[in-house]
Design an enzyme around this catalytic site. Structure first.
Site, PDB file in Angstrom:
ATOM      1  CB  SER A  61      22.115  83.705 134.209  1.00 44.11           C
ATOM      2  OG  SER A  61      22.564  85.016 133.963  1.00 44.11           O
ATOM      3  NE  ARG A 152      32.108  86.525 135.661  1.00 46.48           N
ATOM      4  CZ  ARG A 152      32.045  86.504 134.339  1.00 46.48           C
ATOM      5  NH1 ARG A 152      33.166  86.510 133.644  1.00 46.48           N
ATOM      6  NH2 ARG A 152      30.902  86.464 133.713  1.00 46.48           N
ATOM      7  NE  ARG A 262      31.084  81.329 134.438  1.00 46.05           N
ATOM      8  CZ  ARG A 262      31.720  81.676 133.329  1.00 46.05           C
ATOM      9  NH1 ARG A 262      32.829  81.040 132.977  1.00 46.05           N
ATOM     10  NH2 ARG A 262      31.266  82.655 132.559  1.00 46.05           N
ATOM     11  CG  HIS A 405      29.633  89.486 135.091  1.00 47.44           C
ATOM     12  ND1 HIS A 405      29.360  89.599 136.432  1.00 47.44           N
ATOM     13  CD2 HIS A 405      28.718  88.605 134.600  1.00 47.44           C
ATOM     14  CE1 HIS A 405      28.336  88.823 136.742  1.00 47.44           C
ATOM     15  NE2 HIS A 405      27.922  88.213 135.646  1.00 47.44           N
TER      16      HIS A 405
END
EC number: 5.4.2.12
Length: 513
Positions: A61, A152, A262, A405
């Site tokens: 993304s 993930r 993150r 995910h």
């Protein structure tokens, strides 16, 4: 000029010719099917060199939105850092060398924390190995690794293999030890779920969590309990009953994630004097904390690889043309339609407004609520279109990616059907207003929900994605296949705005009738 011109990014909606275990193919998608049949469409490349990543590297993304917003292929941090390791520049990086010098001067130890993965979305394990080698060369006393497991962007039970590879590299280099092991769920939150980050902090700083003799025992215990990589409970490596390497005063810490979103919360918890997310006593006073890339322009922290500025990106060009633009998404993808779409700049351009719709917090994982906040995003967007305020709109629907995910097919199908319903509502309103809509995606995900072993597929894919030009005045237009870098030039063409020379993408419009 169509008004509004809406760019709709269906995050994680890819094209897979194999319909089995393919949520996009299985889901009922009458709106997308009709628009694909009635309007010009084409397939787009979203991975590898087409978006500035290494060959064969799946897109993500952050990369997708950077390329779309920039209107050019953006050389990604992964490629940039890997190249610097290959050519040796990494080992003379002044920020990394300064960190290690400060640690040595303070008599401290160096800690390396980040996602242990070769998924290439948030980090790459080869960067960690290079840091360990650099620390050895610089004569740092001790190096401790805090390994956040993936699951993930990699298979959900691949963490044992990555830990074994790390231990083998440590053995080869002859330096370094694994100090803690935990799933990314705890250390890499991005939605202010501070209770998760607190668990990670307490493990790294206080040694709280299960004590295991080595990293292999930590992951084996988790797998035995049926808990896969992403959710591995924080564990402390304590071969003799006491923790090997807790973070303490005078130590240094390098966060080796190159993707920012993150890495921000754990960085705040470890470094911000005014932090109030949870009680973190004791709070170690570090000799140095280095971010591998810039996590937040407001962080007063050294950055090993600062951002390369991008001039004349889409938002800037639209702003200079005196047009009004809107960015709208739910929390999970809000940074992508703002910060990443604007080339890594937090500040909005003049005439740019933003709407943030909160992502659901009442569920731990989005398979429990596959619709997420998509209906609310749609409601807010339609209200805005009815008001006639905006010339250009960028909207992201997170469902196909975030539910993809989870690896749960039924939930991903419901996510796809939710997004399709939203697409239909938005398209009807935009066309009614005389506007145009470009529907595309930043990368694939939900079109492959089972991997080659028959287990859940929770990562992105290398599949192409659709692009549909929904514009009643251009039903006969011909489009050419392209990359995400070609979307901004296409939009400028529709808006009648000259394309700046820095935008090296090419319009997808070949000819119109």
């Amino acid at each position: 000029m169509p008004r509004p011109l809406v760019l709709m990014i269906l995050d994680g909606w890819g094209i897979n010719p194999d319909p089995s275990n393919n949520a996009v193919a299985i889901g009922r998608t009458p709106a997308m099917d009709r628009l694909m049949a009635e309007y010009p469409s084409v397939e787009m490349e979203t991975s590898g060199m087409a978006v500035g990543l290494p060959d064969g590297q799946m897109g993500n993304s952050e990369v997708g939105h950077l390329n779309i917003g920039a209107g050019r292929v953006v050389y990604q941090d992964l490629t940039r850092i890997t190249k610097s390791i290959d050519d040796g520049d990494f080992f003379t990086n002044p920020v990394l060398l300064d960190c290690m010098a400060r640690v040595k001067a303070a008599g401290g130890r160096l800690h390396l924390g980040g996602l242990l993965s070769d998924g290439g979305v948030h980090s790459h394990n080869t960067h960690l190995y290079a840091l360990i080698e650099l620390a050895r060369r610089q004569g740092v006393k001790d190096v401790f690794v805090h390994a956040f497991l993936d699951g993930r962007d990699t298979p959900p039970s691949s963490g044992a293999g990555y830990l074994a590879e790390l231990e083998a590299e440590i053995g080869r280099i002859g330096f370094g030890r694994v100090a803690t092991v935990m799933g990314r769920y705890w250390a890499m939150d991005r939605d202010n779920r501070w209770e998760r980050v607190e668990r990670a902090y307490n493990t790294i700083v206080k040694g709280e969590g299960a004590h295991r003799p080595d990293s292999a025992a930590a992951i084996e215990a988790s797998y035995s309990a049926g808990v896969t990589d992403e959710f591995v409970e924080p564990a402390v490596i304590a071969p003799n009953g006491s923790p090997l390497g807790l973070l303490a005063d005078g130590d240094g810490f390098i966060c080796f994630n190159f993707r920012s979103d993150r890495a921000r919360e754990i960085t705040r918890a470890l470094t911000d004097p005014a932090f109030a997310g949870f009680d973190r006593s004791p709070w170690p006073r570090l000799a140095s904390y280095v971010c591998l890339t810039e996590y937040d322009a407001t962080f007063p922290l050294p950055v090993a690889y600062p951002p390369e500025s991008l001039a004349n990106i889409l938002g800037q060009v639209v702003s200079r043309a005196g047009l009004r633009q809107l960015r709208i998404a739910e929390t999970e993808k809000y940074a992508h339609v703002t910060f990443f779409f604007n080339g890594g700049v937090e500040e909005p351009f003049p005439g740019e407004e933003r709407i943030l719709i909160p992502s659901p917090k009442e569920v731990a994982t989005y398979d429990q609520k596959p619709e997420m906040s998509a209906p609310l995003v749609t409601d807010a967007l339609l209200k805005r279109i009815d008001e006639g305020v905006d010339d250009v709109v960028v909207v992201n629907f997170a469902n196909a990616d975030m539910v993809g995910h989870t690896g749960i097919l039924d939930a991903a199908v419901r996510a796809i059907e939710t997004v399709d319903e939203c697409v239909g509502r938005v398209a009807a309103t935009v066309l009614e207003k005389g506007g145009a809509l470009i529907i595309t995606a930043d990368h694939g995900n939900a079109e492959m929900m089972v991997d080659e072993t028959g287990g859940p597929h929770t990562a992105h894919t290398n599949e192409r994605v659709p692009l549909i030009l929904v514009d009643d005045s251009r039903k006969g237009a011909r489009l050419r296949p392209g990359t995400l870098a070609d979307i901004a030039p296409t939009m400028l063409g529709l808006l009648g705005i000259p394309q700046p020379p820095e935008m090296t993408g090419k319009s997808l419009l070949v000819a119109t009738e």
